[in-house]
Design a protein around this motif. Structure first.
Motif, short mmCIF file in Angstrom:
data_model
loop_
_atom_site.label_atom_id
_atom_site.label_comp_id
_atom_site.label_asym_id
_atom_site.label_seq_id
_atom_site.Cartn_x
_atom_site.Cartn_y
_atom_site.Cartn_z
N VAL A 1 13.88 -4.70 -9.44
CA VAL A 1 14.02 -5.71 -10.50
C VAL A 1 13.36 -5.13 -11.74
CG1 VAL A 1 13.27 -8.01 -11.25
CG2 VAL A 1 14.01 -7.65 -8.89
N GLN A 2 13.92 -5.41 -12.91
CA GLN A 2 13.28 -4.97 -14.14
C GLN A 2 13.33 -6.09 -15.15
OE1 GLN A 2 12.14 -4.20 -16.85
NE2 GLN A 2 12.02 -2.04 -17.29
N GLN A 3 12.20 -6.66 -15.44
CA GLN A 3 12.11 -7.65 -16.52
C GLN A 3 10.83 -7.38 -17.31
OE1 GLN A 3 12.68 -11.71 -15.26
NE2 GLN A 3 12.41 -12.49 -17.32
N ALA A 4 10.66 -6.11 -17.64
CA ALA A 4 9.49 -5.67 -18.38
C ALA A 4 8.22 -6.20 -17.70
CB ALA A 4 9.59 -6.08 -19.85
N CYS A 5 7.28 -6.69 -18.47
CA CYS A 5 6.00 -7.10 -17.88
C CYS A 5 6.15 -8.34 -17.00
CB CYS A 5 4.98 -7.37 -18.98
SG CYS A 5 4.82 -5.96 -20.06
N ALA A 6 7.29 -9.00 -17.06
CA ALA A 6 7.51 -10.17 -16.20
C ALA A 6 8.12 -9.77 -14.85
CB ALA A 6 8.41 -11.17 -16.90
N THR A 7 8.33 -8.48 -14.65
CA THR A 7 8.98 -8.02 -13.42
C THR A 7 8.31 -8.59 -12.17
OG1 THR A 7 9.63 -5.97 -14.51
CG2 THR A 7 9.64 -5.97 -12.09
N GLY A 8 7.00 -8.44 -12.09
CA GLY A 8 6.29 -8.86 -10.89
C GLY A 8 6.45 -10.35 -10.63
N LEU A 9 6.31 -11.16 -11.67
CA LEU A 9 6.44 -12.61 -11.49
C LEU A 9 7.88 -12.97 -11.16
CD1 LEU A 9 5.08 -15.34 -11.43
CD2 LEU A 9 5.37 -15.50 -13.91
N GLU A 10 8.82 -12.26 -11.77
CA GLU A 10 10.23 -12.55 -11.50
C GLU A 10 10.57 -12.27 -10.02
OE1 GLU A 10 12.60 -14.10 -12.89
OE2 GLU A 10 14.13 -13.56 -11.43
N ARG B 1 10.49 -6.45 10.33
CA ARG B 1 11.64 -6.47 9.43
C ARG B 1 11.49 -7.68 8.52
NH1 ARG B 1 16.69 -8.61 9.02
NH2 ARG B 1 16.60 -9.65 11.04
N ILE B 2 11.07 -7.41 7.30
CA ILE B 2 10.88 -8.46 6.30
C ILE B 2 12.26 -8.80 5.72
CG2 ILE B 2 9.86 -8.90 4.02
CD1 ILE B 2 7.78 -8.99 6.24
N GLY B 3 12.44 -10.06 5.33
CA GLY B 3 13.74 -10.49 4.81
C GLY B 3 14.23 -9.63 3.66
N GLU B 4 13.40 -9.53 2.63
CA GLU B 4 13.72 -8.65 1.51
C GLU B 4 12.44 -8.25 0.80
OE1 GLU B 4 18.14 -9.33 -0.37
OE2 GLU B 4 16.59 -10.72 -1.00
N VAL B 5 12.45 -7.06 0.26
CA VAL B 5 11.36 -6.63 -0.61
C VAL B 5 11.97 -6.40 -1.99
CG1 VAL B 5 9.57 -4.91 -1.04
CG2 VAL B 5 10.17 -5.51 1.32
N ALA B 6 11.40 -7.03 -2.99
CA ALA B 6 11.86 -6.80 -4.36
C ALA B 6 10.65 -6.38 -5.19
CB ALA B 6 12.49 -8.05 -4.94
N ALA B 7 10.82 -5.33 -5.93
CA ALA B 7 9.75 -4.87 -6.81
C ALA B 7 10.41 -4.10 -7.95
CB ALA B 7 8.75 -3.99 -6.05
N GLY B 8 9.61 -3.58 -8.82
CA GLY B 8 10.19 -2.83 -9.92
C GLY B 8 9.13 -2.10 -10.70
N ALA B 9 9.59 -1.26 -11.59
CA ALA B 9 8.69 -0.55 -12.49
C ALA B 9 9.32 -0.58 -13.86
CB ALA B 9 8.50 0.89 -12.03
N GLY C 1 16.75 -21.11 2.12
CA GLY C 1 17.01 -20.78 3.51
C GLY C 1 17.70 -19.44 3.69
N GLN C 2 17.83 -18.70 2.60
CA GLN C 2 18.50 -17.41 2.67
C GLN C 2 17.56 -16.35 3.26
OE1 GLN C 2 20.12 -16.68 -1.19
NE2 GLN C 2 20.84 -14.64 -0.68
N LEU C 3 16.27 -16.54 3.04
CA LEU C 3 15.27 -15.61 3.57
C LEU C 3 14.19 -16.42 4.29
CD1 LEU C 3 14.52 -13.28 0.50
CD2 LEU C 3 15.95 -12.74 2.47
N GLU C 4 13.56 -15.78 5.28
CA GLU C 4 12.39 -16.37 5.93
C GLU C 4 11.11 -15.75 5.38
OE1 GLU C 4 12.17 -18.96 7.88
OE2 GLU C 4 14.35 -19.21 7.78
N SER C 5 11.20 -14.47 5.04
CA SER C 5 10.01 -13.77 4.56
C SER C 5 10.43 -12.81 3.46
CB SER C 5 9.37 -12.97 5.69
OG SER C 5 10.27 -11.97 6.13
N ALA C 6 9.47 -12.45 2.62
CA ALA C 6 9.78 -11.53 1.53
C ALA C 6 8.49 -10.93 1.00
CB ALA C 6 10.52 -12.25 0.41
N ILE C 7 8.63 -9.77 0.43
CA ILE C 7 7.50 -9.16 -0.27
C ILE C 7 7.93 -8.93 -1.72
CG2 ILE C 7 6.00 -7.13 -0.48
CD1 ILE C 7 6.18 -6.86 2.58
N ALA C 8 7.17 -9.50 -2.64
CA ALA C 8 7.42 -9.31 -4.06
C ALA C 8 6.42 -8.30 -4.58
CB ALA C 8 7.26 -10.64 -4.79
N GLY C 9 6.79 -7.60 -5.62
CA GLY C 9 5.81 -6.62 -6.10
C GLY C 9 6.21 -5.95 -7.39
#
Lengths: 288, 441, 447
Positions: free
Chosen positions: B93-102, B56-64, B114-122
């Motif tokens: 998340v959607q920030q055009a080509c900056a989505t991944g970095l955001e 169980r990862i803290g949060e996964v955030a990604a976008g297209a 300290g809100q999350l211990e782990s996360a996956i960005a993408g």
């Protein structure tokens, strides 16, 4: 002394065009214009319609707020001026008039709920190298104070006054573009629907041909209002918006544009990137 | 200008690793793969690499950037289709080509707080499976039809539809306000800064050569997982040469009165792909026997008013980076690596030119002179988007994972405590830019 | 990878036809599933002496089997154990062997015959050596007579190895169980009393960390599955190009994926680094990665020869070297390497492959002593015809013939190889050192 004609409501442009067409035929035989009728046309208590406003805002790319875009105030008020232009003593024929320039001074925001008093008059009949031009001045007041003032300059081609001709043939050097308008073939019909300006030159290729255009042409005020929309919120609540229409935009068509900061305000231009010939130039200057 | 407030003391957030699928050219091997398919593949590869099955990862955030309306919760759907625990929260998340970095920046901030211990960005993007919309008139008619109650209303709704309304509307990369494509915008900036085709081709060639070398050395063995038979980025041309690039015909800037310099060879192609980055706190990393590669130190977003001609569409990083560095008391020379997303070779070059310009520094950045010079040997050391391709939202994750591994490698090899830093800069549609500082852990 | 023939001769009308035509009658093999009892029925333990008694007593008390010391009429024995470690003369074979003969016809399908004997030595008395070597011939022939998927295998003890040594017990259990379904006619040597019996026979690899190379598909994927089932934490290794399938395997076994070309000079270091970093230790290395580039030697290119040798043997030598010198491969380590019957018996068109696989056999024999000090072993598994993507590419007729050329008259499954690997990787196999165990259904070619 100026006569004031109070109309019960804003007249329909369609009916005015029909009248204007008849009069134009009659007037064409006259030798030349002389003086403008000393008359103001007034309509009181004009209200705008929310759904028409929204349609207009969506078409032009304005945010759908309760503030009336300056171009929308123009389409609300201008038929009053047109009523003046179809008077039998108006010296120029309505049909075939060319919208040369337009200058709007927005003094304060006009809101959807405001009751508007519209007053229109004609002034400054003067010579142009291709004919005769005249200014139609329309003022919109709220509670007795002017909120919006528009001056629309029209040219009657081939109708000559005696006197000197003002020369203006500035060369246009296309600047670095900032954008592009791709205008569909139905832009004329869609703007006609929200503005009420159903001049046949904007509606179909066939009717445009009847007036000597190869295809439908875009309303000048559509292009000017898009430029104003592209300027966006930076124009502020009070501003002066001026445009000169150089060459009509044939539909469908692509207009390369530059809408850019320039000093305290904005200048804009729209041109044909292939020929480099301008369609319109203008400016939006905040009043502070 | 107000004195910048020092960043409050918070704990570190680390990049622990990454995984992406090779980037394909539009219409290539991923032509039938959806955004969800690709994002699942990228997540599953990350799970396999780091043994996160059922975690169980803290949060996964990604976008297209190009997203179907049915994918309103794309990332959550991808998580549910992945080997992660179904109890892993996720959002788009959607920030055009900056989505991944955001996603990297915002998730690392949550970890820092300290809100999350782990996360996956993408991020993921498919230009092959892009959503096709119906025309506005057809859409309005169909909505009216669905609301119609009587037969008469229904017939009236149907009667609105004209044959030409039935033509589908494909998405384009044109800016909504200017209707110029990104390439046309960059062409204006390229002309403004007088960037030559030869200079752009050199950037492109270096990108291909460096990416190919990284693949050949096995650098991407633990960063990329093959997908649909593709084992390397499809756009990669290891045998490219300046001669070949010079022969390509200009693709953008043809209508300008200057020579058009931007070709298909020095511009990124439309691409399909997905990337992920594993982020975590030091404690979480230790508990999972994972080695922190780099910490996300700080980030700065920027935006330019390209609509009114003030600056080029893709020039926001030129402003964001000086602000970011000023806040952190750093200069360009303090960075061992500089990653500038190659939307176009010219994007990189106009950014560098602006930083090297005395006038730009004085008038636009408010500095005493030029902002600084980037050492080309530190720039995009393992290649960038020109070679790898650029599936819009996936690019940030590609850059962060790649440079984090490189940072860690450099630090380990140096055997010194001296900080090893990377600057990451991504430009985006809408006149946006997102920049970040990473430091080797 | 379906064996259509096997299905046809075991169902309905086609079964009858096949029987009348005298066609080979392969029987579907029963394979291991967790929770399965070691034997479905009674086991007959034949042979005289205290060691035979000790075996019988162990089977009865420790594994709770229904052990008979004499054949009871009308009992269908699931297994027969021939305890022959105390033979001193070939004459003594007569009684237990004929007793086996008496029950052969009543054995159910999938029965097991296991001999336990001692290794003949040059310094044995001639009669002792004759008796011990006689078991070899006996078992191989007996295995060929068994039908219905039954198998015969032998455990061969070195001089001083007690019959209850972990590896004897472990090998006996392996041969009795369905885990050895495709192992037939094999004699497995037990060299020492080293090794340890697991506390839980269902999880013999609990707490162990295993690396499997070539784990993305086929036999390697099955090995990963089987080691994980037995409790090991698996690091699944394959070339980067096979990464997509590797992810599937790693996620299925809840292990980690390591994309790596085993021929890379630093492969051993990277494997060790990954295992230690992620899992804290490394206990088992299964060298399964292998390629074939078949060509008659007359047409062999240097590239085809070199690449096969590089992947199939040189990489293993290099990785083993790195592990042995690391100091981190010292807690009863296990190396299990995939050889091939081609490496034993030879195969036309496979000089390169057979050289590499023969090399594997030599390598484990010489590597095992280096690990003995740590309780470690190195052994090889030599698969025969296994139904994989690789054998599926063999032309149809050749494939059909190849399948039938063994006592079980069918090809094996990847899991058969995997079970054997898992056994050799287990703590119980600590006394099996440098050996080769064939998983070939007693293929008719070779040793």
């Amino acid at each position: 002394m100026t006569t004031t004609v109070v109309l019960p409501e804003v007249p329909s442009l369609g009916g005015l065009y029909a009248r204007g067409a008849g009069l134009s035929l009659a007037r064409r035989v006259r030798s030349g214009p002389s003086v403008l009728p000393d008359v103001d046309y007034v309509v009181r208590g004009v209200r705008s319609d929310a759904s028409r406003l929204t349609e207009y805002q969506h078409l032009l790319g304005e945010p759908a707020s309760d503030v009336l875009p300056a171009g929308f105030v123009h389409v609300l008020a201008f038929p009053v001026a047109t009523a003046l232009m179809v008077r039998s003593d108006f010296p120029l024929p309505l049909v075939g008039l060319v919208h040369l320039a337009n200058r709007v001074t927005q003094l304060r925001p006009v809101l959807l709920d405001d009751e508007l008093d519209v007053r229109a008059s004609a002034t400054d009949l003067r010579a142009h190298r291709s004919g005769t031009q005249v200014d139609l001045v329309t003022e919109v007041s709220i509670d007795g104070s002017v909120a919006w003032r528009g001056v629309s300059t029209y040219l009657a081609r081939g109708v000559f006054l005696a006197g000197a001709v003002e020369e203006s043939s500035e060369t246009f050097d296309p600047p670095t573009p900032t954008g592009r308008w791709k205008l569909d073939g139905d832009v004329g019909r869609r703007y006609a629907a929200v503005s009420g300006d159903r001049n046949p030159i904007h509606l179909s290729a066939l009717s445009a041909k009847a007036f000597g255009f190869p295809r439908t042409i875009a309303h000048g005020m559509y292009t000017a209002s898009r430029a104003l929309a592209d300027v966006g919120a930076g124009r502020g609540d009070a501003f002066e918006w001026a445009v000169e229409f150089v060459k009509p935009v044939l539909l469908p068509g692509t207009v390369t544009v530059r809408i850019a900061h320039d000093g305290d305000g904005y200048t804009f231009a729209g041109w044909d990137s292939r020929s480099g010939k301008p369609h319109l130039t203008g400016s939006v200057t905040p009043l502070r | 200008m107000a004195q910048p407030t020092p960043t409050p003391e918070v704990r570190q957030a680390y990049v622990l690793g990454g995984n992406r699928i090779p980037f394909a050219r539009a219409g290539g091997p991923y032509v039938r793969a959806s955004n969800q398919d690709m994002l699942i593949a990228a997540i599953d590869g990350l799970v396999a690499r780091f043994g996160l099955q059922g975690e169980r990862i803290g949060e996964v955030a990604a976008g297209a950037v190009l997203k179907h309306s049915k994918d309103f919760n794309l990332t959550r759907e991808a998580v549910l289709g992945s080997a992660l625990s179904a109890e892993t929260p996720a959002y788009d998340v959607q920030q055009a080509c900056a989505t991944g970095l955001e996603t990297v920046v915002s998730l690392s901030n949550k970890i820092r707080l300290g809100q999350l211990e782990s996360a996956i960005a993408g991020g993921v993007d498919s230009t092959s499976d892009a959503p096709i919309a119906v025309s506005n008139r057809l859409r309005r008619a169909l909505l009216d039809l669905s609301r119609a109650k009587t037969t008469g209303q229904k017939l009236a709704a149907i009667a609105q539809i004209r044959p030409k309304d039935l033509a589908p509307v494909a998405p384009n990369t044109g800016e909504p306000r200017t209707h110029l494509s990104m390439g046309e915008h960059q062409a204006l900036t390229t002309a403004q800064w007088e960037i030559t085709q030869a200079a752009q081709d050199e950037v492109a060639l270096a990108s291909h050569q460096r990416l190919a070398a990284a693949y050949d050395s096995g650098f991407f063995d633990d960063l990329v997982t093959p997908f649909r038979g593709l084992t390397r980025d499809a756009n990669l041309r290891p045998d490219s040469s300046l001669e070949k690039l010079a022969k390509l015909k200009p693709a953008f800037g043809l209508g300008l009165d200057t020579t058009a310099t931007m070709t298909a060879g020095n511009s990124t192609p439309l691409s399909d792909g997905a990337s992920t980055v594993l982020l975590g706190s030091a404690d979480w990393a230790a508990a999972h026997d994972l080695v922190p590669l780099a910490s996300i130190v700080d980030a700065e977003a920027g935006a330019v008013d390209f609509v009114h001609g003030d600056d080029g569409l893709l020039m926001a990083p030129a402003f964001a980076v000086p602000r970011l560095l000023a806040r952190n008391g750093l200069a360009l020379a303090d960075f061992d690596y500089i990653e500038i997303h190659e939307a176009f070779a010219a994007t990189v070059l106009t950014t560098l030119a602006a930083w090297e310009s005395e006038e730009f520094g004085r008038t636009r950045l408010g500095l005493d002179g030029a902002f600084g010079t980037v050492d080309r040997d530190r720039l995009n050391v393992h290649g960038s988007s020109l070679a790898a391709g650029h599936p819009f939202a996936a690019t940030g994750g590609r850059i962060v994972a790649t440079i984090s591994k490189e940072l860690h490698r450099r630090k380990a090899a140096s055997g010194s405590d001296a900080p090893v830093r990377a600057l990451v800069s991504v430009c985006a549609a809408g006149g946006l830019g997102l920049t970040a500082i990473l430091e080797a852990a | 990878m379906t064996d259509t023939y096997l299905n046809l001769v075991n169902s309905g009308f086609t079964k009858k036809v096949a029987k009348q035509l005298g066609l080979p009658q392969p029987s579907p093999l029963r394979r291991y599933e967790p929770g399965q009892p070691l034997l479905p029925g009674a086991v007959l333990v034949l042979g005289r002496g205290s060691e035979a008694d000790a075996i019988a007593s162990f089977l009865s008390s420790d594994w709770d089997l229904d052990v008979h010391r004499h054949a009871t009429p009308d009992t269908r024995y699931s297994a027969v154990v021939l305890a022959l470690t105390e033979l001193t003369h070939p004459d003594q074979l007569s009684e237990p062997v004929l007793a086996v003969g008496g029950v052969l016809k009543s054995l159910p399908k999938g029965a097991r015959v296991v001999t336990i004997s001692r290794e003949p030595r040059a310094d044995d008395a001639p009669a002792v050596a004759a008796a011990r070597q006689g078991v070899d011939g006996l078992l191989r022939s007996l295995a060929k007579e068994l039908r219905g998927g039954s198998t015969g295998n032998g455990v061969v003890l070195a001089l001083d190895v007690p019959v209850t040594a972990p590896s004897v017990v472990g090998a006996l259990r392996f041969f009795l169980s369905t885990k050895s379904a495709f192992v037939d006619g094999q004699l497995l040597g037990v060299d020492s009393a080293a090794g340890a019996l697991p506390s839980d026979w269902d999880k013999p690899l609990a707490g162990r960390v295993a690396v499997v190379t070539g784990a993305a598909r086929g036999i390697g994927a099955s090995i990963a599955d089987t080691l994980a089932r037995d409790g090991a934490t698996v690091v699944a290794v394959d070339v980067p190009a096979a990464g997509e399938q590797l992810v599937t395997v790693a996620n299925r076994v809840r292990g980690t994926a390591l994309q790596l070309d085993v021929t890379a000079p630093d492969a051993g270091a990277r494997i060790l680094e990954h295992a230690l970093q992620r899992h804290g230790r490394l206990d088992i290395v299964v060298h399964n990665a292998g390629i074939t580039r078949d060509k008659l030697l007359a047409n062999m290119s240097a590239d085809k020869w070199d690449s096969v040798l590089a992947v199939n043997i040189a990489s293993q030598l290099s990785i083993n070297e790195a592990l042995q010198t690391s100091g981190d491969f010292t807690d009863a380590p296990r190396i299990v390497s995939l050889a091939s019957t081609s490496g034993i018996a030879g195969n036309r068109g496979q000089t390169n492959y057979a050289a590499s696989k023969g090399g594997v056999i030599g390598m484990v024999r010489a590597t095992a002593p280096l690990l003995e000090a740590f309780g470690g072993t190195a052994n090889a598994v030599a698969p025969g015809f296994i139904e994989t993507e690789m054998t599926a590419r063999i032309p149809a007729v050749t494939r059909q013939v190849a399948r039938r050329l063994n006592s079980l008259q069918q090809g094996g499954q990847p899991v058969d190889v995997a079970e054997t690997v898992a056994f050799l990787a287990s703590p119980a196999a600590g006394g099996i050192v440098g050996r080769v165990l064939r998983v070939c259904g007693q293929n008719m070619v070779g040793q």
